[in-house]
Scaffold this active site. Structure first.
Site, mmCIF file in Angstrom:
data_model
loop_
_atom_site.group_PDB
_atom_site.id
_atom_site.type_symbol
_atom_site.label_atom_id
_atom_site.label_comp_id
_atom_site.label_asym_id
_atom_site.label_seq_id
_atom_site.Cartn_x
_atom_site.Cartn_y
_atom_site.Cartn_z
ATOM 1 C CE LYS A 60 -0.809 13.546 -14.216
ATOM 2 N NZ LYS A 60 -1.233 13.802 -15.837
ATOM 3 N NE ARG A 98 -4.264 -2.427 2.015
ATOM 4 C CZ ARG A 98 -4.007 -3.009 2.867
ATOM 5 N NH1 ARG A 98 -2.695 -2.922 3.386
ATOM 6 N NH2 ARG A 98 -4.906 -4.178 2.627
ATOM 7 N NE ARG A 116 0.032 16.648 -12.490
ATOM 8 C CZ ARG A 116 0.578 16.086 -11.861
ATOM 9 N NH1 ARG A 116 0.373 16.086 -10.264
ATOM 10 N NH2 ARG A 116 1.932 15.516 -12.378
ATOM 11 C CE LYS A 154 4.893 17.859 -14.018
ATOM 12 N NZ LYS A 154 4.488 16.560 -14.673
ATOM 13 C CG HIS A 182 1.709 16.395 -24.431
ATOM 14 N ND1 HIS A 182 2.281 17.720 -24.956
ATOM 15 C CD2 HIS A 182 2.194 15.742 -24.396
ATOM 16 C CE1 HIS A 182 3.420 17.632 -24.464
ATOM 17 N NE2 HIS A 182 3.088 15.756 -24.049
ATOM 18 C CG HIS A 190 -1.362 11.670 -27.460
ATOM 19 N ND1 HIS A 190 -1.844 12.469 -25.971
ATOM 20 C CD2 HIS A 190 0.295 11.633 -26.781
ATOM 21 C CE1 HIS A 190 -0.892 12.609 -25.689
ATOM 22 N NE2 HIS A 190 0.366 12.323 -25.971
ATOM 23 C CG HIS A 199 6.364 12.002 -25.347
ATOM 24 N ND1 HIS A 199 4.884 12.407 -26.290
ATOM 25 C CD2 HIS A 199 6.518 13.197 -25.292
ATOM 26 C CE1 HIS A 199 4.125 12.767 -25.312
ATOM 27 N NE2 HIS A 199 5.505 13.281 -24.450
ATOM 28 C CD GLU A 235 7.146 17.460 -22.849
ATOM 29 O OE1 GLU A 235 7.188 17.459 -22.444
ATOM 30 O OE2 GLU A 235 6.793 15.791 -23.576
ATOM 31 C CD GLU A 244 -3.852 16.398 -16.321
ATOM 32 O OE1 GLU A 244 -3.016 16.331 -15.320
ATOM 33 O OE2 GLU A 244 -4.499 16.343 -17.169
ATOM 34 C CG ASN A 303 -2.529 17.687 -20.971
ATOM 35 O OD1 ASN A 303 -1.178 16.852 -21.021
ATOM 36 N ND2 ASN A 303 -3.048 17.076 -20.577
HETATM 37 N N1 LIG Z 1 4.585 10.665 -14.475
HETATM 38 C C1 LIG Z 1 4.666 11.906 -15.499
HETATM 39 O O1 LIG Z 1 4.744 12.684 -14.771
HETATM 40 C C2 LIG Z 1 5.217 11.649 -16.850
HETATM 41 C C3 LIG Z 1 5.359 12.811 -18.082
HETATM 42 C C4 LIG Z 1 5.976 12.391 -19.276
HETATM 43 C C5 LIG Z 1 6.748 11.492 -19.526
HETATM 44 N N2 LIG Z 1 5.979 10.620 -18.950
HETATM 45 C C6 LIG Z 1 6.056 9.179 -19.054
HETATM 46 O O2 LIG Z 1 7.723 8.954 -19.455
HETATM 47 C C7 LIG Z 1 8.063 8.178 -20.429
HETATM 48 C C8 LIG Z 1 9.109 8.796 -21.810
HETATM 49 O O3 LIG Z 1 10.246 9.194 -20.767
HETATM 50 P P1 LIG Z 1 11.629 9.803 -21.711
HETATM 51 O O4 LIG Z 1 11.422 10.390 -22.886
HETATM 52 O O5 LIG Z 1 12.997 9.483 -19.741
HETATM 53 O O6 LIG Z 1 11.827 7.947 -21.859
HETATM 54 P P2 LIG Z 1 12.421 6.706 -22.127
HETATM 55 O O7 LIG Z 1 12.516 6.080 -20.229
HETATM 56 O O8 LIG Z 1 12.295 5.594 -23.032
HETATM 57 O O9 LIG Z 1 13.948 7.032 -22.148
HETATM 58 C C9 LIG Z 1 14.684 7.498 -23.336
HETATM 59 C C10 LIG Z 1 16.437 5.884 -23.673
HETATM 60 O O10 LIG Z 1 16.969 6.356 -23.073
HETATM 61 C C11 LIG Z 1 17.506 5.381 -22.036
HETATM 62 N N3 LIG Z 1 18.439 6.298 -20.991
HETATM 63 C C12 LIG Z 1 18.023 6.776 -19.668
HETATM 64 N N4 LIG Z 1 18.791 7.952 -18.992
HETATM 65 C C13 LIG Z 1 20.096 7.683 -20.018
HETATM 66 C C14 LIG Z 1 20.875 8.231 -19.920
HETATM 67 N N5 LIG Z 1 21.303 9.197 -19.475
HETATM 68 N N6 LIG Z 1 22.300 7.434 -20.950
HETATM 69 C C15 LIG Z 1 21.807 6.783 -21.573
HETATM 70 N N7 LIG Z 1 20.616 6.443 -21.876
HETATM 71 C C16 LIG Z 1 19.698 7.004 -20.553
HETATM 72 C C17 LIG Z 1 16.565 4.933 -22.194
HETATM 73 O O11 LIG Z 1 16.780 3.593 -21.805
HETATM 74 C C18 LIG Z 1 15.495 4.898 -22.910
HETATM 75 O O12 LIG Z 1 16.344 3.794 -23.923
HETATM 76 C C19 LIG Z 1 6.907 7.944 -21.039
HETATM 77 O O13 LIG Z 1 6.399 6.514 -20.607
HETATM 78 C C20 LIG Z 1 5.907 9.088 -21.055
HETATM 79 O O14 LIG Z 1 4.182 8.073 -20.289
HETATM 80 C C21 LIG Z 1 5.806 10.502 -17.655
#
Ligand SMILES: NC(=O)c1ccc[n+]([C@@H]2O[C@H](COP(=O)([O-])OP(=O)(O)OC[C@H]3O[C@@H](n4cnc5c(N)ncnc54)[C@H](O)[C@@H]3O)[C@@H](O)[C@H]2O)c1
Length: 379
Positions: free
Chosen positions: A147, A125, A255, A241, A262, A266, A278, A199, A251, A259
């Site tokens: 999130k 939990r 918040r 942020k 986005h 999408h 993305h 971003e 949200e 988007n």
């Molecule tokens: N929780 C939230 O508020 C929120 C907000 C925006 C996005 N997201 C989520 O985040 C994800 C996208 O995140 P992302 O863009 O970080 O992508 P990711 O986590 O897929 O990372 C991108 C790539 O870089 C690699 N990587 C990460 N750090 C590295 C480093 N320092 N050196 C070398 N390689 C590295 C990873 O292994 C991956 O292959 C999506 O799933 C999205 O839904 C969540």
């Protein structure tokens, strides 16, 4: 480099926390976590791509601070951001005898932060989570705000095929701390780094025209990973942020401004032929949103051109590279989850540094937005 340290307090009534930005911060991770969550055991959930050297640096630091750590590696792949991966992590947490006070440290990009965050939110939990983001996107966006979640299969279509719906299962679970070490960006590939920049520009357009000016003036240093420019960029972007999350943790309103771009993104992200990550889709989406804002009198043409020029200087796409028909894109926006009661709700900028949620955008405006980012020859 410790003189570059910045701290930002996220002032949430039930769960306040601090975000630290400092090149080299991973080496001091252990003491920071121990001060926050005194416990003997911890789990270090590591993105396989950062296991070496970042995972090792973090691991040594945690051990030196007296933690017995269980390392759990996660593959950053959207297709594996699922409940099955979370279940495997629960099993590893149980095997490592983590109790309710054992912290989980998520070291990696947004995929790993979301998976480990959700596992931490639900195991027994809820156990403490510390986010240690290693992509620019995760630093300025995903790691802040609580999130967490995973993808889940959508109901099958007429052919019996089922796709994964993004982030359909999850929880709000605020981290105990966010620890940002910009040195980790040195191993990130350029394309992923630039996705994070989209971003940052988005944050500027939503809430801080000065951030736009800063990125314009420092684009070269930022692209060259100059630590002082990066710390400033991350600091300014994270503050936006954090303040939006403080105003609207769940949200219910403000918040949703995050988007911006986005809903457009999408619609194009799933089109394989476009091969868009993305952040690249968000970059094009920002341009489309700006042009819709111009069309509806919210922004002037010079401001929209300024955003386009900046994204392009950051080597991000501002147009579709291949012809795509516009009508399916307009339709796809209707299925986005930001749709409320049948009308397309869209975030649009109001000048630079302000944005609003609009729920009366007509299809013609959307078509014009798409036409503005279409590649030559799009219909
Ligand atoms: N929780 C939230 O508020 C929120 C907000 C925006 C996005 N997201 C989520 O985040 C994800 C996208 O995140 P992302 O863009 O970080 O992508 P990711 O986590 O897929 O990372 C991108 C790539 O870089 C690699 N990587 C990460 N750090 C590295 C480093 N320092 N050196 C070398 N390689 C590295 C990873 O292994 C991956 O292959 C999506 O799933 C999205 O839904 C969540």
């Amino acid at each position: 480099l410790s003189d570059l340290r910045r701290t930002i307090d996220v002032d949430l009534p039930a769960s306040p926390y601090a975000i630290t930005i400092e090149p080299g911060r991973l080496e001091g991770m252990g003491i920071l976590v121990r001060d926050l969550v005194p416990n003997d055991r911890a789990m270090l959930a590591i993105d396989t791509n950062v296991a070496d050297p970042h995972g090792s640096i973090a691991g040594y630091s945690l051990i030196a601070a007296g933690f017995e750590i269980a390392r759990h590696e996660l593959i950053a792949d959207e297709k594996r951001k699922t409940l099955a991966t979370v279940e495997a992590m629960y099993a590893a947490m149980l095997a490592a005898k983590l109790d309710r006070r054992s912290p989980v440290i998520a070291l990696g990009g947004g995929v790993v932060g979301d998976i480990a965050g959700f596992a931490a939110a639900t195991y027994l939990r809820g156990v403490p989570i510390v986010q240690a983001p290693t992509t620019l996107l995760a630093m300025v966006d995903a790691s802040v705000g609580g999130k967490t979640g995973v993808n889940f299969p959508l109901p099958p279509d007429a052919d019996g095929c089922s796709e994964l719906g993004k982030n359909l299962v999850g929880a709000f679970w605020q981290p105990r701390a966010v620890l940002i070490d910009p040195l980790t960006l040195r191993t990130l590939d350029d394309r992923d780094f630039r996705c994070g920049l989209a971003e940052c520009v988005k944050h500027g357009v939503i809430a801080d025209a000065d951030l736009i000016t800063f990125i314009e003036a420092n684009a070269e240093d930022i692209l060259a990973l100059d630590m002082s420019a990066l710390v400033e960029l991350i600091d300014r972007s994270v503050r936006i942020k954090a303040s939006i999350v403080e105003a609207d943790e769940r949200e219910a309103g403000r918040r949703a401004l995050l988007n911006l771009g986005h809903t457009f993104a999408h619609a194009i992200e799933p089109i394989e032929a476009l091969d868009l990550r993305h952040g690249e889709a968000v970059s094009i989406g920002l341009c489309a949103a700006c042009r819709c804002a111009v069309q509806t009198g919210r922004m002037n043409g010079d401001e929209a051109s300024r955003v386009e020029r900046l994204l392009s200087n950051l080597e991000l796409p501002t147009r579709l590279r291949q012809p795509v028909s516009i009508e399916p894109l307009v339709n796809a926006m209707g299925y986005d989850k930001k749709v409320a009661s049948g009308r397309v709700r869209l975030v649009l900028p109001r000048g630079l540094g302000e944005a609003e949620l609009v729920d009366d955008v007509d299809e013609e405006t959307l078509r014009l937005g798409w036409a503005a980012v279409a590649s030559d020859g799009d219909a």
